[in-house]
Design a protein around this motif. Structure first.
Motif, PDB file in Angstrom:
ATOM      1  N   ALA A 114      42.988  29.263  33.402  1.00 22.70           N
ATOM      2  CA  ALA A 114      44.086  30.238  33.420  1.00 22.70           C
ATOM      3  C   ALA A 114      43.694  31.526  32.689  1.00 22.70           C
ATOM      4  O   ALA A 114      42.770  31.530  31.868  1.00 22.70           O
ATOM      5  N   ALA A 115      44.410  32.580  33.008  1.00 27.73           N
ATOM      6  CA  ALA A 115      44.190  33.890  32.362  1.00 27.73           C
ATOM      7  C   ALA A 115      45.517  34.646  32.396  1.00 27.73           C
ATOM      8  O   ALA A 115      46.451  34.248  33.107  1.00 27.73           O
ATOM      9  N   THR A 116      45.593  35.721  31.628  1.00 24.03           N
ATOM     10  CA  THR A 116      46.848  36.478  31.628  1.00 24.03           C
ATOM     11  C   THR A 116      47.005  37.263  32.936  1.00 24.03           C
ATOM     12  O   THR A 116      46.029  37.680  33.554  1.00 24.03           O
ATOM     13  N   ARG A 117      48.273  37.496  33.295  1.00 21.43           N
ATOM     14  CA  ARG A 117      48.528  38.395  34.428  1.00 21.43           C
ATOM     15  C   ARG A 117      47.859  39.739  34.197  1.00 21.43           C
ATOM     16  O   ARG A 117      47.331  40.350  35.107  1.00 21.43           O
ATOM     17  N   ALA A 118      47.915  40.202  32.942  1.00 22.88           N
ATOM     18  CA  ALA A 118      47.366  41.533  32.646  1.00 22.88           C
ATOM     19  C   ALA A 118      45.866  41.583  32.944  1.00 22.88           C
ATOM     20  O   ALA A 118      45.361  42.602  33.427  1.00 22.88           O
ATOM     21  N   ASP A 119      45.156  40.487  32.658  1.00 23.84           N
ATOM     22  CA  ASP A 119      43.716  40.477  32.955  1.00 23.84           C
ATOM     23  C   ASP A 119      43.463  40.463  34.465  1.00 23.84           C
ATOM     24  O   ASP A 119      42.567  41.154  34.959  1.00 23.84           O
ATOM     25  N   TYR A 120      44.266  39.677  35.204  1.00 24.09           N
ATOM     26  CA  TYR A 120      44.103  39.691  36.669  1.00 24.09           C
ATOM     27  C   TYR A 120      44.431  41.083  37.220  1.00 24.09           C
ATOM     28  O   TYR A 120      43.803  41.560  38.171  1.00 24.09           O
ATOM     29  N   ALA A 121      45.430  41.735  36.611  1.00 25.63           N
ATOM     30  CA  ALA A 121      45.810  43.084  37.066  1.00 25.63           C
ATOM     31  C   ALA A 121      44.681  44.072  36.783  1.00 25.63           C
ATOM     32  O   ALA A 121      44.379  44.943  37.612  1.00 25.63           O
ATOM     33  N   ALA A 122      44.043  43.927  35.623  1.00 24.00           N
ATOM     34  CA  ALA A 122      42.926  44.822  35.292  1.00 24.00           C
ATOM     35  C   ALA A 122      41.785  44.622  36.290  1.00 24.00           C
ATOM     36  O   ALA A 122      41.105  45.589  36.680  1.00 24.00           O
ATOM     37  N   ALA A 123      41.588  43.374  36.728  1.00 24.19           N
ATOM     38  CA  ALA A 123      40.540  43.106  37.722  1.00 24.19           C
ATOM     39  C   ALA A 123      40.906  43.762  39.054  1.00 24.19           C
ATOM     40  O   ALA A 123      40.054  44.356  39.730  1.00 24.19           O
ATOM     41  N   ALA A 124      42.179  43.673  39.423  1.00 24.67           N
ATOM     42  CA  ALA A 124      42.625  44.294  40.677  1.00 24.67           C
ATOM     43  C   ALA A 124      42.426  45.808  40.611  1.00 24.67           C
ATOM     44  O   ALA A 124      41.947  46.436  41.566  1.00 24.67           O
ATOM     45  N   ALA A 125      42.762  46.390  39.460  1.00 30.67           N
ATOM     46  CA  ALA A 125      42.603  47.844  39.304  1.00 30.67           C
ATOM     47  C   ALA A 125      41.125  48.224  39.377  1.00 30.67           C
ATOM     48  O   ALA A 125      40.759  49.256  39.962  1.00 30.67           O
ATOM     49  N   ALA A 126      40.266  47.382  38.811  1.00 29.55           N
ATOM     50  CA  ALA A 126      38.823  47.678  38.842  1.00 29.55           C
ATOM     51  C   ALA A 126      38.308  47.676  40.280  1.00 29.55           C
ATOM     52  O   ALA A 126      37.472  48.512  40.654  1.00 29.55           O
ATOM     53  N   VAL A 127      38.832  46.757  41.086  1.00 33.61           N
ATOM     54  CA  VAL A 127      38.398  46.705  42.486  1.00 33.61           C
ATOM     55  C   VAL A 127      38.937  47.912  43.261  1.00 33.61           C
ATOM     56  O   VAL A 127      38.238  48.511  44.084  1.00 33.61           O
ATOM     57  N   LEU A 128      40.166  48.315  42.963  1.00 36.06           N
ATOM     58  CA  LEU A 128      40.746  49.470  43.675  1.00 36.06           C
ATOM     59  C   LEU A 128      40.002  50.762  43.349  1.00 36.06           C
ATOM     60  O   LEU A 128      39.940  51.666  44.178  1.00 36.06           O
ATOM     61  N   THR A 129      39.465  50.865  42.153  1.00 33.36           N
ATOM     62  CA  THR A 129      38.830  52.127  41.740  1.00 33.36           C
ATOM     63  C   THR A 129      37.308  52.088  41.840  1.00 33.36           C
ATOM     64  O   THR A 129      36.674  53.140  41.789  1.00 33.36           O
ATOM     65  N   GLY A 130      36.737  50.885  41.963  1.00 34.06           N
ATOM     66  CA  GLY A 130      35.270  50.778  41.939  1.00 34.06           C
ATOM     67  C   GLY A 130      34.672  50.786  43.330  1.00 34.06           C
ATOM     68  O   GLY A 130      35.377  50.897  44.333  1.00 34.06           O
ATOM     69  N   ASP A 131      33.352  50.662  43.379  1.00 35.75           N
ATOM     70  CA  ASP A 131      32.647  50.649  44.656  1.00 35.75           C
ATOM     71  C   ASP A 131      31.899  49.332  44.826  1.00 35.75           C
ATOM     72  O   ASP A 131      31.590  48.649  43.844  1.00 35.75           O
ATOM     73  N   GLY A 132      31.610  49.003  46.063  1.00 28.88           N
ATOM     74  CA  GLY A 132      30.766  47.846  46.357  1.00 28.88           C
ATOM     75  C   GLY A 132      31.497  46.518  46.365  1.00 28.88           C
ATOM     76  O   GLY A 132      30.867  45.465  46.287  1.00 28.88           O
ATOM     77  N   HIS A 133      32.824  46.552  46.460  1.00 28.58           N
ATOM     78  CA  HIS A 133      33.573  45.293  46.439  1.00 28.58           C
ATOM     79  C   HIS A 133      33.907  44.774  47.851  1.00 28.58           C
ATOM     80  O   HIS A 133      34.482  43.698  47.995  1.00 28.58           O
ATOM     81  N   GLU A 134      33.523  45.542  48.876  1.00 27.68           N
ATOM     82  CA  GLU A 134      33.860  45.135  50.240  1.00 27.68           C
ATOM     83  C   GLU A 134      33.184  43.798  50.585  1.00 27.68           C
ATOM     84  O   GLU A 134      31.999  43.610  50.297  1.00 27.68           O
TER      85      GLU A 134
END
Ligand SMILES: NC(=O)c1ccc[n+]([C@@H]2O[C@H](COP(=O)([O-])OP(=O)(O)OC[C@H]3O[C@@H](n4cnc5c(N)ncnc54)[C@H](OP(=O)(O)O)[C@@H]3O)[C@@H](O)[C@H]2O)c1
Length: 290
Positions: free
Chosen positions: A170-190
């Protein structure tokens, strides 16, 4: 840049918008969407674009997704309706010309046999066939699935489940949200499927022991047969279907299907995930603050 966050009226979507803002994304580049615009007013006041979107209403999605570059599809919350709703979102993102749809799936989606995973597996298949570049954010459990009931555990001196000695990452919602934000703003996640979870998987007995140690009140884990667990959950007023699905999920937990050692969450957020001990300490502080 136009980053669409669906489900922004809910907890994970809202935290993702907050994480994007913390990362320095200009508020005007973020589009927070949801069914209940009143819940999004404070984001609108901060310059975030706010648009109405209902997963069940393709026309609302078409309007909301105009100019979309990257879209976070937060999985819906209506059992039985989710796959069609997710299809509507994916089609709207494709028609808007989005270059990425990131979808909040479930950890080990490719192999788990939990009932809860069926909609996620169907949605992943839709995305693979959609022609839209995608990223799967395969989230394990939220800590909050447990910490939200901390006062109940303390009152009864017990954590109930049917997960045996299974370990959950398990992990916090906030950490999963930070991961989602990193994917939305980063490159190479396709095309990537991230198995997301905390760094220190725990059994429900270890959860009870951590609560005991921090609260100074004895809390023990009681392992129930699956049917009894489902009955106990339904007895709290939960709809029977939801109780059955959650008791079934504990069988997945027992089999290790909510466990991952991928390190993907820490990798995406660039730091260790929040620890169970921290999550419990924060919740206890909240309970004790008048
Ligand atoms: N990994 C886990 O432990 C875990 C636990 C619980 C749930 N989940 C899944 O993760 C998702 C996000 O979690 P959460 O904690 O943020 O849940 P949440 O607070 O209940 O938020 C769910 C969001 O989905 C939105 N939504 C549902 N149906 C919709 C529709 N037809 N059209 C537009 N928006 C719709 C909700 O909108 P409204 O505000 O209008 O209802 C809300 O914004 C959940 O929906 C569920 O699929 C995961």
């Amino acid at each position: 840049m136009s980053l669409i966050v669906t489900g922004a009226t809910g907890q994970l979507g809202r935290l993702t918008v907050e994480s994007l803002l913390e990362q320095g994304v200009p508020a005007g580049d973020i589009v927070a969407t949801g069914r209940r615009l009143d819940q999004l007013k404070s984001l609108g006041d901060r310059g975030v674009q706010v648009r109405h979107a209902d997963y069940a209403d393709p026309a609302s999605l078409r309007t909301a997704f105009q100019g979309a570059q990257r879209v976070l599809l937060v999985s819906g919350s209506e059992p039985g309706a989710r796959v069609q709703q997710h299809r509507n979102v994916i089609e709207a993102a494709r028609d808007a010309g989005a270059s990425l749809v990131a979808y909040t799936s479930i950890v080990n989606a490719a192999t788990t046999s939990m009932r809860l995973a069926e909609d996620h597996q169907a949605t992943e298949a839709l995305l693979r066939g959609s022609g839209v570049p995608f990223t799967f954010l395969r989230n394990s459990w939220y800590f909050e699935n447990y910490t939200a009931y901390l006062s109940v555990f303390l009152e009864h001196g017990a954590v109930f489940g049917s997960a045996g000695e299974g370990r959950v990452s398990a992990a916090t919602r906030a950490d999963y949200a930070a991961a989602a934000a990193a994917v939305l703003t980063g490159d190479g996640h396709e095309g990537r499927a991230y198995e997301l979870g905390g760094d220190e998987p725990f059994t429900l007995a270890e959860l009870a022991a951590e609560i005991t140690a921090q609260a100074g009140t004895q809390v023990a884990y009681t392992d129930l047969p699956q049917a009894e667990h489902a009955r106990a959950l339904a007895g709290t007023g939960m709809p029977q279907l939801v109780a059955d699905i959650l008791a079934d999920a504990d069988q997945g937990l027992r089999r290790g299907e909510l466990h991952t050692a991928s390190g993907d969450l820490a990798g995406l957020i660039g730091r260790p995930a929040t620890r169970l001990s921290q999550a419990i300490a924060t919740t206890l502080r909240g309970l004790r603050t008048p």
